[in-house]
Design an enzyme around this catalytic site. Structure first.
Site, short mmCIF file in Angstrom:
data_model
loop_
_atom_site.label_atom_id
_atom_site.label_comp_id
_atom_site.label_asym_id
_atom_site.label_seq_id
_atom_site.Cartn_x
_atom_site.Cartn_y
_atom_site.Cartn_z
N ASP A 191 52.00 45.34 30.37
CA ASP A 191 51.24 45.37 29.11
C ASP A 191 52.10 45.86 27.94
OD1 ASP A 191 48.99 44.39 30.32
OD2 ASP A 191 47.90 46.30 30.35
N GLU A 217 50.27 35.92 29.57
CA GLU A 217 51.55 36.14 28.91
C GLU A 217 51.85 35.00 27.95
OE1 GLU A 217 52.68 34.16 32.92
OE2 GLU A 217 51.13 35.49 32.14
#
Length: 298
Positions: A191, A217
């Site tokens: 993250d 992503e």
């Protein structure tokens, strides 16, 4: 001066005051803005609010990355505090590990893979509803538009571009080999990488561009009044900027790259789904040709 006979009598009173009223502290709450329990809220006062995975906590976040009793938040006078309670994944305040710290309005408190936002305001209710609207349009992790709001924006921009005969181009950006990063260092480190890349994207876009996180992503940027050649220049600058950064997931230096696919609005490519499919096809070609490159779907 004499008083008229018919005037009513007057009475003078002295009102004794206890002095100025004590200043009432601003009310406060925390709201879950990312992860399990999205949108949940807990109001903060003198009595500590305990946050954790246990159903006996005041703010229950049912996720394995959150300890049973992870942290507590409370008010002391005019100041609000957060304290880590020995959590496995240490409580983080604005991405920095903390044992105990004072809070200010807008702070982000990270518990495992969940994020709370601290709100301290003269009108907490109004701010809370603003935050709920923000959750509906933005990705809490990166603070970019979310996929749904991005698609709504693209629909409006396609209509505007076609009406005024203006250029419109979309870029889809995917982090190369991101799954091994998550597998090796964990989702919390992953993250942090995504937040860094999102910051680089925001740094490179113009004020009128729309940038979003559209998947795990995967990011997207819509470039109004920009043709594919100019979009290629933007994408190359972004790709080079990401390649130049030394990322440190889990404390280890890593080079991370992105692949980018580009597609422009055309008479045959005049809907959101068609533009995204074309940009995806260009992204797939960039991946298959070795990653860390930019491709255009003509």
């Amino acid at each position: 001066m004499s008083r008229d006979f018919h005037d009513p009598p007057t009475t003078q009173r002295t009102i004794l005051s206890d002095g100025p009223r004590p200043h009432a502290p601003r009310s406060a709450c925390v709201v879950v803005i990312h992860g399990e329990g999205l949108g949940r809220r807990a109001d903060i006062d003198v009595q500590p609010v305990r946050v954790g995975r246990s159903q006996e906590t005041d703010l229950h976040i049912p996720h394995n990355s959150v300890s049973r009793v992870h942290c507590e938040i409370w008010r002391d006078g005019d100041t609000y505090w957060v304290r880590d309670l020995g959590a496995t994944n240490t409580t983080r305040l604005n991405d920095m590990p903390v044992t105990e710290a004072a809070l200010v309005d807008g702070d982000h408190i990270t518990l495992g893979e969940s994020i709370l936002k601290f709100i301290s305001h003269s009108s907490v209710e109004a701010r809370y509803h603003e935050e709920i609207y923000q959750l509906a349009t933005h990705d809490a992790l990166t603070e970019m538009y979310n996929r749904r709001h991005f698609i709504e924006t693209v629909e409006k921009e396609i209509a505007r571009a076609m009406r005024h005969q203006r250029a419109l181009t979309m870029c889809i950006i995917d982090v190369d080999l991101f799954k091994p990063i998550n597998d090796r260092y964990g989702h919390i480190s992953g993250d942090l990488v995504l937040k860094q890349i999102a910051a680089l994207v925001r740094r490179h876009v113009r004020n009128d561009d729309a940038a979003a996180r559209i998947g795990g992503e995967e990011f997207a940027v819509l470039l109004p009044e920009c043709g594919p050649e100019a979009a290629y220049g933007f994408a190359e600058r972004l790709r080079e900027a990401v390649e130049a950064v030394v990322f440190r997931p889990g404390g280890e230096a890593q080079r991370i790259t992105v692949s980018i696919g580009i597609a422009a609005l055309t008479p045959e490519r005049d809907t959101v789904s068609r533009m995204m499919a074309a940009a995806d096809a260009a992204l797939y070609r960039a991946k298959s040709e070795g990653r860390n490159r930019v491709c255009i779907e003509h």
